[in-house]
Write a protein that holds these residues in place. Structure first.
Motif, mmCIF file in Angstrom:
data_model
loop_
_atom_site.group_PDB
_atom_site.id
_atom_site.type_symbol
_atom_site.label_atom_id
_atom_site.label_comp_id
_atom_site.label_asym_id
_atom_site.label_seq_id
_atom_site.Cartn_x
_atom_site.Cartn_y
_atom_site.Cartn_z
ATOM 1 N N GLN A 28 12.222 -38.436 0.549
ATOM 2 C CA GLN A 28 13.200 -38.328 -0.534
ATOM 3 C C GLN A 28 13.436 -36.855 -0.855
ATOM 4 O OE1 GLN A 28 12.341 -41.299 -4.009
ATOM 5 N NE2 GLN A 28 10.412 -40.772 -3.043
ATOM 6 N N CYS A 29 12.381 -36.057 -0.730
ATOM 7 C CA CYS A 29 12.475 -34.643 -1.112
ATOM 8 C C CYS A 29 12.261 -33.695 0.067
ATOM 9 C CB CYS A 29 11.442 -34.311 -2.186
ATOM 10 S SG CYS A 29 11.591 -35.338 -3.656
ATOM 11 N N HIS A 30 11.388 -34.069 1.007
ATOM 12 C CA HIS A 30 11.094 -33.178 2.138
ATOM 13 C C HIS A 30 11.683 -33.779 3.408
ATOM 14 C CE1 HIS A 30 8.170 -31.096 -0.363
ATOM 15 N NE2 HIS A 30 7.583 -32.239 -0.626
ATOM 16 N N TRP A 31 12.452 -33.000 4.100
ATOM 17 C CA TRP A 31 13.154 -33.502 5.263
ATOM 18 C C TRP A 31 12.652 -32.736 6.484
ATOM 19 C CZ3 TRP A 31 18.880 -32.005 6.372
ATOM 20 C CH2 TRP A 31 19.381 -32.819 7.395
ATOM 21 N N PRO A 32 11.874 -33.405 7.332
ATOM 22 C CA PRO A 32 11.209 -32.643 8.400
ATOM 23 C C PRO A 32 12.171 -31.881 9.295
ATOM 24 C CG PRO A 32 10.736 -35.020 8.598
ATOM 25 C CD PRO A 32 11.553 -34.835 7.373
ATOM 26 N N ALA A 33 13.415 -32.370 9.428
ATOM 27 C CA ALA A 33 14.367 -31.636 10.258
ATOM 28 C C ALA A 33 14.603 -30.240 9.689
ATOM 29 C CB ALA A 33 15.678 -32.405 10.335
ATOM 30 N N ARG A 34 14.321 -30.085 8.396
ATOM 31 C CA ARG A 34 14.559 -28.783 7.781
ATOM 32 C C ARG A 34 13.326 -27.879 7.762
ATOM 33 N NH1 ARG A 34 18.163 -26.336 8.342
ATOM 34 N NH2 ARG A 34 17.603 -24.977 6.627
ATOM 35 N N PHE A 35 12.157 -28.406 8.106
ATOM 36 C CA PHE A 35 10.989 -27.516 8.158
ATOM 37 C C PHE A 35 11.213 -26.579 9.321
ATOM 38 C CE2 PHE A 35 8.023 -31.213 6.866
ATOM 39 C CZ PHE A 35 8.574 -31.207 5.607
ATOM 40 N N GLU A 36 10.717 -25.379 9.170
ATOM 41 C CA GLU A 36 10.862 -24.516 10.337
ATOM 42 C C GLU A 36 9.932 -23.332 10.260
ATOM 43 O OE1 GLU A 36 14.957 -23.641 10.195
ATOM 44 O OE2 GLU A 36 14.817 -22.525 8.322
ATOM 45 N N GLY A 37 9.800 -22.697 11.389
ATOM 46 C CA GLY A 37 9.148 -21.409 11.452
ATOM 47 C C GLY A 37 7.665 -21.422 11.152
ATOM 48 N N ASN A 38 7.210 -20.305 10.625
ATOM 49 C CA ASN A 38 5.787 -20.066 10.411
ATOM 50 C C ASN A 38 5.539 -19.742 8.952
ATOM 51 O OD1 ASN A 38 4.704 -19.946 13.315
ATOM 52 N ND2 ASN A 38 6.532 -18.665 13.365
ATOM 53 N N ARG A 39 4.310 -19.938 8.546
ATOM 54 C CA ARG A 39 3.963 -19.616 7.161
ATOM 55 C C ARG A 39 2.682 -18.795 7.177
ATOM 56 N NH1 ARG A 39 2.526 -24.119 2.547
ATOM 57 N NH2 ARG A 39 2.263 -22.669 0.847
ATOM 58 N N LEU A 40 2.685 -17.711 6.443
ATOM 59 C CA LEU A 40 1.508 -16.852 6.383
ATOM 60 C C LEU A 40 0.571 -17.406 5.320
ATOM 61 C CD1 LEU A 40 0.638 -14.142 7.764
ATOM 62 C CD2 LEU A 40 1.216 -13.067 5.575
ATOM 63 N N VAL A 41 -0.634 -17.777 5.732
ATOM 64 C CA VAL A 41 -1.615 -18.319 4.789
ATOM 65 C C VAL A 41 -2.766 -17.327 4.680
ATOM 66 C CG1 VAL A 41 -3.261 -20.184 4.402
ATOM 67 C CG2 VAL A 41 -1.002 -20.694 5.339
ATOM 68 N N THR A 42 -3.060 -16.855 3.483
ATOM 69 C CA THR A 42 -4.205 -15.966 3.301
ATOM 70 C C THR A 42 -5.261 -16.696 2.479
ATOM 71 O OG1 THR A 42 -3.268 -14.999 1.317
ATOM 72 C CG2 THR A 42 -2.807 -13.862 3.373
ATOM 73 N N ILE A 43 -6.486 -16.682 2.977
ATOM 74 C CA ILE A 43 -7.562 -17.431 2.319
ATOM 75 C C ILE A 43 -8.674 -16.455 1.929
ATOM 76 C CG2 ILE A 43 -9.180 -19.345 2.568
ATOM 77 C CD1 ILE A 43 -7.371 -20.366 4.869
ATOM 78 N N PRO A 44 -8.956 -16.330 0.635
ATOM 79 C CA PRO A 44 -10.007 -15.404 0.199
ATOM 80 C C PRO A 44 -11.398 -16.012 0.394
ATOM 81 C CG PRO A 44 -9.074 -16.523 -1.699
ATOM 82 C CD PRO A 44 -8.338 -17.043 -0.498
ATOM 83 N N HIS A 45 -12.352 -15.177 0.714
ATOM 84 C CA HIS A 45 -13.751 -15.616 0.810
ATOM 85 C C HIS A 45 -14.626 -14.642 0.035
ATOM 86 C CE1 HIS A 45 -13.479 -18.781 3.906
ATOM 87 N NE2 HIS A 45 -12.405 -18.107 4.297
ATOM 88 N N TYR A 46 -15.639 -15.149 -0.634
ATOM 89 C CA TYR A 46 -16.623 -14.298 -1.314
ATOM 90 C C TYR A 46 -17.998 -14.705 -0.831
ATOM 91 C CZ TYR A 46 -12.888 -12.690 -4.339
ATOM 92 O OH TYR A 46 -11.720 -12.123 -4.810
ATOM 93 N N ALA A 47 -18.809 -13.715 -0.459
ATOM 94 C CA ALA A 47 -20.138 -14.020 0.075
ATOM 95 C C ALA A 47 -21.113 -14.288 -1.072
ATOM 96 C CB ALA A 47 -20.623 -12.850 0.922
ATOM 97 N N ALA A 48 -22.254 -14.913 -0.728
ATOM 98 C CA ALA A 48 -23.265 -15.236 -1.740
ATOM 99 C C ALA A 48 -24.246 -14.077 -1.910
ATOM 100 C CB ALA A 48 -23.998 -16.512 -1.341
ATOM 101 N N ASP A 49 -23.750 -12.841 -1.834
ATOM 102 C CA ASP A 49 -24.656 -11.693 -1.985
ATOM 103 C C ASP A 49 -24.483 -11.045 -3.357
ATOM 104 O OD1 ASP A 49 -22.196 -10.521 -1.780
ATOM 105 O OD2 ASP A 49 -22.546 -9.578 0.173
ATOM 106 N N ALA A 50 -25.243 -9.957 -3.599
ATOM 107 C CA ALA A 50 -25.205 -9.339 -4.926
ATOM 108 C C ALA A 50 -23.797 -8.850 -5.251
ATOM 109 C CB ALA A 50 -26.192 -8.174 -4.988
ATOM 110 N N ALA A 51 -23.074 -8.349 -4.238
ATOM 111 C CA ALA A 51 -21.759 -7.758 -4.501
ATOM 112 C C ALA A 51 -20.635 -8.786 -4.450
ATOM 113 C CB ALA A 51 -21.488 -6.650 -3.491
ATOM 114 N N ASN A 52 -20.935 -10.035 -4.212
ATOM 115 C CA ASN A 52 -19.913 -11.067 -3.993
ATOM 116 C C ASN A 52 -18.879 -10.548 -2.982
ATOM 117 O OD1 ASN A 52 -20.933 -12.669 -6.290
ATOM 118 N ND2 ASN A 52 -20.016 -11.045 -7.525
ATOM 119 N N THR A 53 -19.342 -10.053 -1.842
ATOM 120 C CA THR A 53 -18.470 -9.338 -0.908
ATOM 121 C C THR A 53 -17.237 -10.151 -0.519
ATOM 122 O OG1 THR A 53 -20.382 -8.201 -0.049
ATOM 123 C CG2 THR A 53 -18.384 -8.153 1.327
ATOM 124 N N ARG A 54 -16.081 -9.538 -0.709
ATOM 125 C CA ARG A 54 -14.816 -10.212 -0.454
ATOM 126 C C ARG A 54 -14.345 -9.991 0.980
ATOM 127 N NH1 ARG A 54 -9.303 -11.617 -2.794
ATOM 128 N NH2 ARG A 54 -8.210 -11.808 -0.806
#
Ligand code: HEC
Ligand code: HEC
Ligand code: HEC
Ligand code: HEC
Ligand code: HEC
Length: 491
Positions: free
Chosen positions: A218-244
């Motif tokens: 009804q709202c998303h039409w797969p014929a109209r999806f296209e191309g690429n999408r940049l996905v950035t995922i943050p991570h923080y470590a379990a150390d003292a500095a919460n290293t990003r």
């Protein structure tokens, strides 16, 4: 001649009823019959057009109003019988009845009463039905009326990209046939809630969910999806500095216009994928790919399934929710939810070991939300007071705010009253926390050609441009270093 005798006989039968019906019980019956009839006529057209989509309305239309209507008829009859009995006993039951016209006082009264009751119901009904129907179709009603049952879905929904899409648009969709089907299952669900027999948690997958392509599209039409999408995922470590660190993926979204990619491979025109799996759909045993446009046809099976035993009829046709099984009820895990909260700044990443403490506090079991709400802030304060007393005094507010953010993550993902703990509902959109794409990719091989597996090539679905890199060169190049997008909504 015959007509005359028929109408004579009707009059003979009807006149005593007209006379006897002026008693309280029959009057109540008349009111019920008109309420049932008028409200039913109001609701029916909307129901048949499929506009009214709530199971409670279905119960009202298919059970409630007919019950009121026929109950009213019974009361009228009971009142008539009782009145006759009374008049006979007192010896006042008339031997003859006046003719059936407006000189007949009983008939005048009956017609007048029915007319008034009908008019009153038309006026009341026109006001009540419209607002009632709208209310029952609303998100508030779906999400909050069955508070405990739907609370997990309602809460997660409010934090999803679909927070402004009504529940019924995905769960029922347009058209009359699914409306009626949902009515039937809705009746059963309402009784399960009334008698407290519903399962906790609600099991997935929902086996009678409408094929997603009829609702999502009804709202998303797969014929109209296209191309690429940049996905950035943050991570923080379990150390003292919460290293990003940051992971950057270029997702090959693709679409139906012959551009391939993820959507081109599974939902483009001509593509039909059918698969066989266990009840949870987490263990896929075989999958058949047919492309009616190119004529390509392939069967992939796992090691335990001999290709000749595959029963295509028993399979499930793959659609949007085989990947997007949590488009609206997204349950996060402690690690990813904390990463998002730290990246969004709702937790102070300069507090030592905050990530590690957060994971520990979230994963510790609590009997109820109240218990968690008491324990989490206290434990975090105590940790800093014991290990970093100076900091604990200096950063009191930051610690309290971080504790509140941890508590929010708990509240939005763990629901002890419905027995939903971390990771109860697996998310199929990925492969790191649950099998997801790898239920098929990399696990199944081409029938008759051992070794040739359904692709697990790391670049076919996404380009891993950076994997947990401290400062991805690609983001600097693009001028968006440190940015995060909305792919993992912040809690
Ligand atoms: C964007 C579409 C969409 C919207 C909007 C939506 N849902 Fe869902 N819902 C789904 C899908 C898809 C599933 C998962 C089905 C499966 O795994 O079989 C689901 C599952 C559920 C489940 C089963 C338990 C679970 O968590 O998987 C319940 C209960 C539910 N939804 C209730 C609601 C309520 C109440 C609302 C409105 C507050 C709502 N839904 C809004 C698409 C939606
Ligand atoms: C009534 C319209 C409507 C329906 C029905 C609907 N969606 Fe959406 N969908 C939206 C809107 C609006 C957004 C948000 C777009 C935005 O944030 O830019 C969205 C966003 C999304 C996104 C992107 C989320 C992200 O992280 O950016 C996905 C994936 C998605 N929908 C899948 C589905 C699936 C699967 C279904 C069917 C189960 C569905 N939608 C049904 C309107 C709808
Ligand atoms: C084979 C799995 C799969 C199927 C089937 C699938 N999708 Fe997707 N979809 C994905 C993945 C993976 C993404 C990218 C998610 C991300 O960006 O992290 C995506 C992204 C999207 C987006 C966001 C697009 C954008 O440009 O950001 C929408 C909307 C969407 N899907 C809707 C649908 C609908 C509607 C269907 C059914 C017609 C569907 N998808 C079928 C896997 C699938
Ligand atoms: C139910 C099984 C199944 C699941 C689950 C599944 N796929 Fe697929 N996928 C297939 C089949 C079948 C093909 C077509 C294989 C062929 O062409 O021979 C395919 C093809 C693809 C292709 C095209 C490969 C190529 O070589 O061009 C991409 C990209 C892809 N899938 C991405 C995904 C992603 C992303 C997910 C998870 C979100 C996913 N798939 C989950 C069955 C599945
Ligand atoms: C069939 C499609 C597919 C294949 C093949 C695939 N991935 Fe993925 N991968 C996905 C999807 C979908 C996601 C989820 C993206 C998101 O979270 O928005 C993902 C996420 C990831 C993530 C991010 C996890 C996180 O939370 O930080 C990494 C890293 C990753 N993939 C690495 C790999 C590597 C390495 C390979 C090769 C062994 C691989 N992938 C093969 C579809 C695929």
């Amino acid at each position: 001649m015959t007509q005359n005798t028929a109408s004579d006989r009707f009059r003979e039968w009807f006149l005593p009823i007209v006379h006897l019906s002026s008693n309280l019980i029959s009057r109540i019956g008349v009111v019920m019959v008109t309420v049932g009839g008028v409200f039913w006529l109001y609701l029916l057209p909307a129901a048949l057009r499929g506009e009214v989509v709530h199971p409670y309305i279905g119960i009202l239309i298919f059970l409630g109003l007919p019950a009121v209507f026929f109950g009213g008829l019974l009361l009228i009859a009971a009142g008539v019988a009782w009145q006759k009995h009374r008049e006979l006993r007192r010896g006042i039951y008339p031997a003859n009845f006046p003719p059936l016209d407006f000189t007949n006082r009983d008939f005048r009264r009956l017609v007048g009463f029915v007319a008034i009751a009908t008019c009153a119901n038309i006026v009341i009904g026109s006001q009540l039905v419209y607002s009632g129907v709208n209310y029952m179709d609303s998100v508030t009603f779906c999400g909050r009326t069955c508070h405990t049952v739907m609370q997990p879905e309602y809460v997660t929904y409010l934090h999803s990209p679909h927070a402004r899409v009504a529940c019924v648009q995905c769960h029922i969709g347009p058209g009359a046939s699914w409306f009626v089907r949902s009515k039937l299952s809705g009746v059963h669900q309402v009784f399960a809630v009334l008698f407290n027999t519903y399962p906790r948690p609600i099991p997935v997958p929902i086996t009678n969910l409408r094929p997603a392509r009829e609702t999502c599209e009804q709202c998303h039409w797969p014929a109209r999806f296209e191309g690429n999408r940049l996905v950035t995922i943050p991570h923080y470590a379990a150390d003292a500095a919460n290293t990003r660190t940051t992971t950057v993926l270029l997702m090959h979204i693709g679409g139906g216009n012959g551009q391939g990619g993820i959507h081109g491979a599974h939902v483009a025109a001509g593509v039909h994928i059918v698969y066989g799996a266990d009840a949870s759909r987490q263990k896929v045993h075989w999958v058949e790919y047919v492309n009616t446009l190119t004529g390509k046809k392939r069967l992939y099976v796992d090691d335990a399934t001999p290709p000749q035993s595959v029963n295509l009829q028993s399979g499930r046709t793959m659609d949007c929710i085989d990947c997007h099984n949590q488009p609206s009820h997204t349950f996060h895990l402690p690690n990813e939810a904390l990463n998002a909260a730290l990246a969004a700044g709702s937790m102070d990443a300069t507090l030592p070991y905050l990530k590690q403490q957060g994971v520990a506090l979230l994963e510790a079991g609590y009997p109820s939300r109240q218990a968690a709400a008491r324990a989490i802030p206290r434990a975090l304060q105590r940790f800093y007071a014991a290990k970093y007393p100076a900091l604990a005094a200096q950063k009191r507010n930051a610690i309290a705010a971080s504790a509140a953010a941890i508590m929010r993550i708990y509240r939005e993902n763990v629901f002890p009253s419905m027995k939903i703990g971390w990771g109860y509902y697996p998310n199929n959109l990925g492969h790191v926390n649950s099998p997801g794409c790898f239920r098929c990719h990399g696990n199944l091989h081409l029938a008759g050609q051992a070794g040739q597996v359904l692709t697990q090539d790391c670049t076919v679905c996404h380009n891993p441009l950076a994997v947990q890199s401290p400062n991805p060169a690609i983001l600097q190049q693009l001028g968006i270093a440190g940015a995060t997008d909305g792919a993992h909504p912040s809690p």
